[in-house]
Design a protein around this motif. Structure first.
Motif, PDB file in Angstrom:
ATOM      1  N   ALA A  37       0.925  -1.232  -0.104  1.00  0.00           N
ATOM      2  CA  ALA A  37      -0.062  -0.052   0.040  1.00  0.00           C
ATOM      3  C   ALA A  37       0.859   1.396   0.066  1.00  0.00           C
ATOM      4  O   ALA A  37       0.545   2.133  -0.511  1.00  0.00           O
ATOM      5  CB  ALA A  37      -0.829   0.009   1.132  1.00  0.00           C
ATOM      6  N   THR A  79       2.244   1.700  -3.361  1.00  0.00           N
ATOM      7  CA  THR A  79       1.143   2.232  -4.252  1.00  0.00           C
ATOM      8  C   THR A  79       0.959   3.764  -3.987  1.00  0.00           C
ATOM      9  O   THR A  79       1.107   4.673  -4.975  1.00  0.00           O
ATOM     10  CB  THR A  79      -0.148   1.466  -4.157  1.00  0.00           C
ATOM     11  OG1 THR A  79      -0.063   0.351  -4.170  1.00  0.00           O
ATOM     12  CG2 THR A  79      -1.243   2.175  -5.062  1.00  0.00           C
ATOM     13  N   ALA A  80       1.012   4.064  -2.814  1.00  0.00           N
ATOM     14  CA  ALA A  80       0.818   5.693  -2.377  1.00  0.00           C
ATOM     15  C   ALA A  80       1.974   6.458  -3.047  1.00  0.00           C
ATOM     16  O   ALA A  80       1.613   7.489  -3.500  1.00  0.00           O
ATOM     17  CB  ALA A  80       0.891   5.642  -0.868  1.00  0.00           C
ATOM     18  N   ARG A  94       4.026   5.792  -5.740  1.00  0.00           N
ATOM     19  CA  ARG A  94       3.899   5.811  -7.167  1.00  0.00           C
ATOM     20  C   ARG A  94       2.718   6.771  -7.595  1.00  0.00           C
ATOM     21  O   ARG A  94       2.992   7.653  -8.387  1.00  0.00           O
ATOM     22  CB  ARG A  94       3.605   4.407  -7.910  1.00  0.00           C
ATOM     23  CG  ARG A  94       4.767   3.722  -7.886  1.00  0.00           C
ATOM     24  CD  ARG A  94       4.062   2.371  -8.605  1.00  0.00           C
ATOM     25  NE  ARG A  94       4.787   1.158  -8.186  1.00  0.00           N
ATOM     26  CZ  ARG A  94       4.606  -0.179  -8.608  1.00  0.00           C
ATOM     27  NH1 ARG A  94       3.421  -0.506  -9.030  1.00  0.00           N
ATOM     28  NH2 ARG A  94       5.417  -1.072  -8.456  1.00  0.00           N
ATOM     29  N   THR A  95       1.614   6.633  -6.748  1.00  0.00           N
ATOM     30  CA  THR A  95       0.502   7.609  -7.151  1.00  0.00           C
ATOM     31  C   THR A  95       0.863   9.100  -6.885  1.00  0.00           C
ATOM     32  O   THR A  95       0.686   9.947  -7.745  1.00  0.00           O
ATOM     33  CB  THR A  95      -0.636   7.285  -6.286  1.00  0.00           C
ATOM     34  OG1 THR A  95      -0.948   5.996  -6.153  1.00  0.00           O
ATOM     35  CG2 THR A  95      -1.940   8.103  -6.382  1.00  0.00           C
ATOM     36  N   LEU A 126       3.500  10.132  -9.706  1.00  0.00           N
ATOM     37  CA  LEU A 126       2.629  10.461 -10.999  1.00  0.00           C
ATOM     38  C   LEU A 126       1.927  11.901 -10.794  1.00  0.00           C
ATOM     39  O   LEU A 126       1.814  12.540 -11.788  1.00  0.00           O
ATOM     40  CB  LEU A 126       1.698   9.370 -11.189  1.00  0.00           C
ATOM     41  CG  LEU A 126       2.615   8.222 -12.024  1.00  0.00           C
ATOM     42  CD1 LEU A 126       1.672   7.001 -11.697  1.00  0.00           C
ATOM     43  CD2 LEU A 126       3.198   8.519 -13.292  1.00  0.00           C
ATOM     44  N   THR A 127       1.266  12.136  -9.799  1.00  0.00           N
ATOM     45  CA  THR A 127       0.505  13.332  -9.523  1.00  0.00           C
ATOM     46  C   THR A 127       1.311  14.342  -9.494  1.00  0.00           C
ATOM     47  O   THR A 127       0.866  15.543  -9.926  1.00  0.00           O
ATOM     48  CB  THR A 127      -0.228  13.096  -7.995  1.00  0.00           C
ATOM     49  OG1 THR A 127      -1.093  11.870  -8.060  1.00  0.00           O
ATOM     50  CG2 THR A 127      -1.243  14.067  -7.836  1.00  0.00           C
ATOM     51  N   ALA A 137       2.307  15.357 -12.897  1.00  0.00           N
ATOM     52  CA  ALA A 137       1.209  15.911 -13.650  1.00  0.00           C
ATOM     53  C   ALA A 137       1.136  17.580 -13.315  1.00  0.00           C
ATOM     54  O   ALA A 137       0.874  18.425 -13.778  1.00  0.00           O
ATOM     55  CB  ALA A 137      -0.339  15.231 -13.407  1.00  0.00           C
ATOM     56  N   LEU A 138       1.086  17.542 -11.935  1.00  0.00           N
ATOM     57  CA  LEU A 138       1.083  19.183 -11.505  1.00  0.00           C
ATOM     58  C   LEU A 138       2.030  20.003 -11.647  1.00  0.00           C
ATOM     59  O   LEU A 138       1.942  21.083 -12.242  1.00  0.00           O
ATOM     60  CB  LEU A 138       0.872  19.141  -9.752  1.00  0.00           C
ATOM     61  CG  LEU A 138      -0.730  18.451  -9.325  1.00  0.00           C
ATOM     62  CD1 LEU A 138      -0.244  18.448  -7.656  1.00  0.00           C
ATOM     63  CD2 LEU A 138      -1.545  19.279  -9.676  1.00  0.00           C
ATOM     64  N   SER A 184       1.402  20.952 -15.273  1.00  0.00           N
ATOM     65  CA  SER A 184       0.615  22.177 -15.343  1.00  0.00           C
ATOM     66  C   SER A 184       1.188  23.488 -14.864  1.00  0.00           C
ATOM     67  O   SER A 184       0.747  24.563 -15.550  1.00  0.00           O
ATOM     68  CB  SER A 184      -0.657  21.836 -14.404  1.00  0.00           C
ATOM     69  OG  SER A 184      -1.133  20.455 -14.987  1.00  0.00           O
ATOM     70  N   LEU A 185       1.892  23.387 -13.862  1.00  0.00           N
ATOM     71  CA  LEU A 185       2.515  24.703 -13.433  1.00  0.00           C
ATOM     72  C   LEU A 185       3.518  25.136 -14.362  1.00  0.00           C
ATOM     73  O   LEU A 185       3.449  26.628 -14.666  1.00  0.00           O
ATOM     74  CB  LEU A 185       3.294  24.336 -11.906  1.00  0.00           C
ATOM     75  CG  LEU A 185       2.527  24.353 -10.819  1.00  0.00           C
ATOM     76  CD1 LEU A 185       3.075  23.855  -9.534  1.00  0.00           C
ATOM     77  CD2 LEU A 185       1.828  25.721 -10.470  1.00  0.00           C
TER      78      LEU A 185
END
Lengths: 473, 139
Positions: free
Chosen positions: B3, B6-7, B9-10, B13-14, B17-18, B21-22
């Motif tokens: 878990a 997973t957290a 990796r998430t 990736l998040t 992405a941010l 965008s920035l």
């Protein structure tokens, strides 16, 4: 999951979209959803890009025009004519496969949160942010809203084994779920006997190749479009090809006691309806007069606080009081069950009217500005050295309906919604009471509520609209 | 353990992405680069009559003044009025020079609310000046 044989019985659907030559095959194809999601994902990426880098004026930016004019106009049309097509094509869940891989051993969504309370909160929260930060006037904030959607959908898909974002959180989903309860199409089984003898229940459990229903709906038990994102994974996973996207009798879901008799579900319908009024109220002169009056009474010019008070009443207090009050009166007049049960029984009756008010509002914007996307797109392409749509934007393009047609559209929409709600209400009352006199008494408070909401809606639409919001400076 | 992996990796990736965008917020489309101030040292003044603006037909007056205080003559002046809400058709008008450096046109406010008027002046020397003016229109 266990039901009697009788509860599984239903006649074979007369029309099944999944059997339409060509289209049905495409929809059931393993990558069928991707065909619809991919273009929307590209559009969403362009909207984010333009929102962050393009013109600061909302009417000139793809992010704001596509979100607040076209998305909203087309989504209600799709709900009315077919079903939850936006959730079907949702670009935010496109990274679902990747997220699901990450979440192969993810935890279950907490039992205490398996309801609509968070979705209602986020739905109200988004509508409040829309008012408080003039989202309609800010390409930059609109772009970040889209980014936030992608991130939230991905994170919740990755951290949990099911699809909690769609079912329990997403404000757009909450809107679409309620709206889709009036839609003409619904997932169902073609032959109940096939489901009864099915061992794997792949529609909900998934197969080796295809994920099962993300919102954990079991096809032969589906009686409502609530919670169905129309992803059609059930149809793809079913080894018996026994899933239909079938036409159903208009408004049947609302009259057939298809919803669970829960506080959260009933209040979602009421919040949906009152939010339609509140959202329209945010664009007419009285809201500015009320803001000024409240600012004077409270001795503050804190607009966020004032708007929180106004929309807290409209989006939360009013639907709760109106719903619980109508249920309490209904029980008092006709006797019988607990308030929660009465509320759950009659709450679906407000949905057609609520949907009609949303439709009238969104279509005002869409019909008066649908063609503005053309010069915005022209400008975008010219800025990137592409003269495919001409060398200069044609800013004279705008409406697809004349100004006097817009009011007729709004009025007609509210009238049809009111009559539909009335028909649903009468059917619910007749189903609940053998004695027609008791049925009339039970439905009276709800009838008064529907009349009040309809009169308020018509009043709002007769007022001149004002568009106030963030200035460029 | 899984878990936490997973957290992580998430989260990565998040954050990616941010960050993307920035990074985009630092970019600007071609038409948006440097259009907020008048070019060539020209001062642009925008007034309306009546003021404050009321829904319906009004007079819009644009005054162009050069850096040395002289009126800017012979310019082509175009006005575009946008509402703050997306999807509203803009109001377009071309102003004609009535006095040296003073350009005037009829301008119809189609709705009460917040408007942003973009004035674009194509000057005789081939340069362009553009400026935006915010105003509220009432009934």
């Amino acid at each position: 999951m266990t039901r009697t044989s009788a509860s599984l019985h239903r006649p074979a659907p007369a029309f099944d979209l999944l059997r339409v030559p060509g289209l049905g095959r495409l929809l059931r194809w393993r990558w069928g959803r991707l065909v619809f999601q991919a273009p929307l994902a590209v559009i969403a990426a362009v909207m984010i890009y333009d929102g962050l880098t393009g013109p600061k004026l909302a009417p000139q930016n793809l992010a704001t025009v596509a979100t607040w004019v076209h998305y909203r106009g087309l989504v209600v049309l799709a709900l009315l004519l077919a079903g939850n097509l936006f959730c079907m094509s949702c670009p935010f869940t496109l990274p679902r496969t990747l997220a699901q891989r990450l979440a192969r051993h993810g935890r279950r969504w907490p039992r205490a949160l398996r309801n609509k309370w968070l979705a209602i909160t986020l739905f109200v929260g988004l509508l409040f942010l829309y008012e408080a930060f003039d989202l309609w006037a800010s390409p930059w904030l609109t772009a970040w809203l889209i980014v936030a959607y992608f991130v939230a959908a991905f994170v919740f898909e990755a951290l949990f084994a099911e699809s909690p974002f769609c079912k329990y959180l997403c404000p757009i989903g909450a809107f679409n779920f309620v709206g889709s309860t009036i839609s003409p199409l619904q997932i169902t089984s073609r032959d109940a006997d096939v489901c009864r003898s099915c061992v794997g229940k792949e529609c909900v459990n998934g197969s080796a190749q295809v994920l099962g229903c993300g919102t954990e709906l079991f096809v032969p038990q589906i009686r409502s479009n609530l919670d169905c994102v129309l992803c059609l994974d059930c149809a793809r996973a079913c080894p018996h090809d026994n899933v239909a996207l079938a036409a159903r009798k208009p408004l049947s879901e609302l009259t057939n006691a298809a919803w669970p008799r829960r506080w959260d579900v009933a209040l979602l319908a009421l919040v949906f309806t009152f939010a339609a009024l509140g959202n329209a109220f945010g664009m007419v002169p009285p809201v500015y007069e009320l803001e000024a009056a409240l600012a004077g009474w409270l001795g503050t010019d804190n607009e966020v606080l004032i708007l929180a008070l106004i929309f807290g009443v409209l989006y939360v207090l009013a639907p709760v009081l109106a719903g619980v009050g109508a249920a309490w009166l209904s029980r008092g007049l006709a006797g019988g069950e607990r308030i929660r049960v009465v509320l759950g029984r009659y709450a679906p009756a407000v949905v057609p009217l609520g949907f009609a008010i949303w439709f009238a509002h969104y279509w005002f914007h869409f019909a008066s500005g649908a063609l503005t996307i053309i010069p915005v797109l022209q400008s975008f392409m010219i800025d990137h050295g592409v003269a495919l749509l001409g060398s200069a934007p044609n800013w004279r393009l705008g409406a697809i309906l004349p100004a006097n047609g817009l009011f007729l559209l709004e009025l007609g929409s509210v009238l049809i919604g009111f009559l539909a709600s009335l028909a649903v209400l009468r059917q619910i009352a007749d189903n609940a009471h053998n004695d027609s006199r008791m049925a009339r008494r039970a439905m009276t408070p709800w009838l008064v509520l529907l009349v009040l909401v309809a009169v308020l809606a018509v009043t709002l639409f007769t007022l001149p609209m004002e568009m106030r919001g963030m200035m460029t400076g | 353990m899984l878990a936490r992996k997973t957290a992580t990796r998430t989260l990565i990736l998040t954050l990616l992405a941010l960050s993307l965008s920035l990074a985009l917020t630092g970019c600007q489309r071609a038409s948006q680069q440097g259009n907020s101030a008048p070019a060539s040292g020209v001062t642009m003044d925008f007034t309306i009559d009546p003021d404050p603006a009321l829904v319906g037909q009004t007079q819009a007056i644009v005054t162009l003044t050069a850096a040395d205080g002289q009126p800017v003559t012979g310019a082509t002046v175009a006005l575009k009025g946008d509402m703050s809400h997306a999807g509203m058709q803009p109001v377009l008008a071309d102003a004609a020079e009535q006095d040296p450096g003073v350009y005037r046109t009829e301008f119809t406010w189609t709705m009460a609310g917040d408007w942003i008027v973009t004035v674009t002046a194509s000057l005789a020397d081939g340069t362009t000046a553009e400026q935006q003016f915010d105003l509220s229109v009432t009934r």
